[in-house]
Write a protein that holds these residues in place. Structure first.
Motif, short mmCIF file in Angstrom:
data_model
loop_
_atom_site.label_atom_id
_atom_site.label_comp_id
_atom_site.label_asym_id
_atom_site.label_seq_id
_atom_site.Cartn_x
_atom_site.Cartn_y
_atom_site.Cartn_z
N GLU A 73 0.81 -1.22 0.00
CA GLU A 73 0.00 0.00 0.00
C GLU A 73 0.84 1.26 0.00
OE1 GLU A 73 -2.11 -1.53 3.43
OE2 GLU A 73 -3.94 -0.65 2.57
N ILE A 74 1.90 1.25 0.82
CA ILE A 74 2.76 2.44 0.86
C ILE A 74 3.45 2.64 -0.46
CG2 ILE A 74 4.94 3.30 1.80
CD1 ILE A 74 3.82 3.35 4.36
N MET A 115 1.08 4.25 -2.74
CA MET A 115 0.80 5.62 -2.33
C MET A 115 1.93 6.57 -2.68
SD MET A 115 -1.00 6.25 1.20
CE MET A 115 -2.02 4.89 0.67
N LYS A 116 3.16 6.10 -2.52
CA LYS A 116 4.33 6.91 -2.87
C LYS A 116 4.28 7.27 -4.35
CE LYS A 116 7.84 4.41 -2.08
NZ LYS A 116 8.74 3.29 -1.70
N ILE A 136 1.58 9.81 -5.03
CA ILE A 136 1.91 11.17 -4.57
C ILE A 136 2.87 11.85 -5.53
CG2 ILE A 136 3.16 12.45 -2.79
CD1 ILE A 136 1.88 10.51 -0.75
N ARG A 159 3.38 11.18 -8.62
CA ARG A 159 2.68 11.43 -9.88
C ARG A 159 1.81 12.68 -9.77
NH1 ARG A 159 -0.51 6.76 -10.44
NH2 ARG A 159 1.43 5.63 -10.05
N LEU A 190 2.26 15.15 -8.03
CA LEU A 190 3.08 16.37 -7.98
C LEU A 190 3.80 16.60 -9.31
CD1 LEU A 190 4.59 15.91 -4.39
CD2 LEU A 190 2.89 17.61 -5.10
N GLY A 191 3.58 15.68 -10.24
CA GLY A 191 4.19 15.84 -11.55
C GLY A 191 5.57 15.21 -11.66
N TYR A 192 5.84 14.22 -10.82
CA TYR A 192 7.16 13.61 -10.84
C TYR A 192 7.10 12.09 -11.03
CZ TYR A 192 9.64 17.80 -9.48
OH TYR A 192 10.20 19.04 -9.48
N ASP A 193 8.17 11.58 -11.63
CA ASP A 193 8.34 10.14 -11.70
C ASP A 193 9.20 9.76 -10.49
OD1 ASP A 193 7.01 9.51 -14.11
OD2 ASP A 193 8.69 10.31 -15.26
N LEU A 194 8.71 8.84 -9.69
CA LEU A 194 9.44 8.43 -8.50
C LEU A 194 10.67 7.62 -8.87
CD1 LEU A 194 9.36 8.49 -5.42
CD2 LEU A 194 8.06 6.36 -5.49
N CYS A 196 13.47 6.65 -2.84
CA CYS A 196 12.62 6.99 -1.72
C CYS A 196 13.30 6.56 -0.45
CB CYS A 196 11.30 6.26 -1.88
SG CYS A 196 10.46 5.98 -0.35
N MET A 200 -1.19 5.05 7.61
CA MET A 200 -0.50 3.82 7.28
C MET A 200 0.77 3.64 8.11
SD MET A 200 -0.33 2.61 3.47
CE MET A 200 -2.05 3.09 3.51
N GLU A 233 10.99 10.67 2.46
CA GLU A 233 11.46 11.54 1.39
C GLU A 233 11.32 10.81 0.07
OE1 GLU A 233 15.46 12.17 2.67
OE2 GLU A 233 14.70 12.92 4.60
N TYR A 236 12.28 10.89 -3.97
CA TYR A 236 13.24 11.51 -4.89
C TYR A 236 12.73 11.22 -6.29
CZ TYR A 236 16.16 11.96 -0.80
OH TYR A 236 16.64 12.32 0.44
N GLY A 237 12.54 12.23 -7.07
CA GLY A 237 11.97 11.99 -8.39
C GLY A 237 12.47 12.92 -9.49
N LYS A 238 12.07 12.58 -10.70
CA LYS A 238 12.40 13.38 -11.88
C LYS A 238 11.11 13.97 -12.41
CE LYS A 238 15.88 11.75 -14.92
NZ LYS A 238 17.18 12.00 -14.29
N MET A 242 8.18 14.92 -14.59
CA MET A 242 7.60 14.25 -15.75
C MET A 242 7.60 15.23 -16.91
SD MET A 242 4.32 12.10 -14.22
CE MET A 242 3.30 13.48 -14.60
#
Lengths: 136, 136
Positions: A107-108, A111-112, A115, A117, A119-123, A126, B111, B129, B131-133, B135
């Motif tokens: 689940e986490i 969820m990560k 979140i 996505r 915010l407009g980011y590819d994870l 973490c 969670m 935290e 960390y992402g790129k 999109m």
DNA sequence: TTGACTGCAAATGCTTTGCACCATT
DNA sequence: AATGGTGCAAAGCATTTGCAGTCAA
């Protein structure tokens, strides 16, 4: 991941398999905890007392770059601690004893991703660490 | 939390309100980013050039102990970075630019609690935290 | 053979501290 | 007046690095 798996991956990455490296890899593969550089050094010295701290630093640095180990900086300790990169998981640190418990949560993970996505980011990476006190 | 709120909390905690401290508190209260010790030092010097690095370290250490600021150690930077303790949130760090985005998630909070409880622990602290790129 | 690796010791660079002086309470 | 705070410079300490010798490939 055992020591010879690690050796193979190192060789595949173009690293030369020297005696000190073999010892360090075996220490890492054999660790059930999350040893610090100092810990790795101490344990390696038991197998080969000529190993130097510099080599331990250099080797752990290389392994981290290759992604073969993870470098953790838990906030209760002031030094980095390493762990062989096996399956993805996170840590719960006992703030009284420093004991580290590993856990996973589908689940986490979802969820990560969600979140990031949103915010407009590819994870890409973490860090998730829980710090707690043992319930009575 | 603004500078005078911080001042009050410091005084309530028994700290003397000196000129250097006032400057450091105002720098922290005015920061919209997550400044490093060096950053705080530079900014503080603009208001009072006699402030020393030692005082910045000592003050940030005290504020961290009091829980008035949070000390972050993001894995892309090699130095600690500080932030005034306002509402609870986590961070997404842009691995290309270093930009820090704050976010909250009720679900993740629940969670985390749940996971700690399942492991037999009371959750005290946590570090999350991403960390992402960005999109495309 | 040769470029990578190693141990050693020195260098680095952030952070902490001892000290004498100063300011808040 | 007393205690805590400050700047300075020196000390600490984990980590990195230069170097000359060594070794895996």
């Amino acid at each position: 991941m055992n020591a010879s798996d690690l050796e193979q991956k190192c060789q595949a990455a173009g690293l030369k398999m020297t005696a000190p490296r073999r010892v360090i890899l075996s220490v890492l593969a054999g660790a059930t905890d999350h040893p610090s550089v100092e810990d790795v050094y101490e344990r390696a010295k038991k197998e080969d007392s000529s190993i130097s701290m510099a080599t331990v630093y250099r080797t752990l640095g290389l392994l981290d770059e290759l992604g073969l180990v993870y470098r953790h900086e838990f906030s209760d300790a002031d030094h980095a601690r390493y762990e062989v990169n096996t399956e993805h998981h996170h840590h719960l640190i006992d703030i009284d004893t420093g004991k580290v418990i590993e856990f996973q949560s589908e689940e986490i993970e979802n969820m990560k991703q969600q979140i990031a996505r949103d915010l407009g980011y590819d994870l890409v990476e973490c860090r998730l660490e829980l710090y707690g006190k043992k319930m009575k």
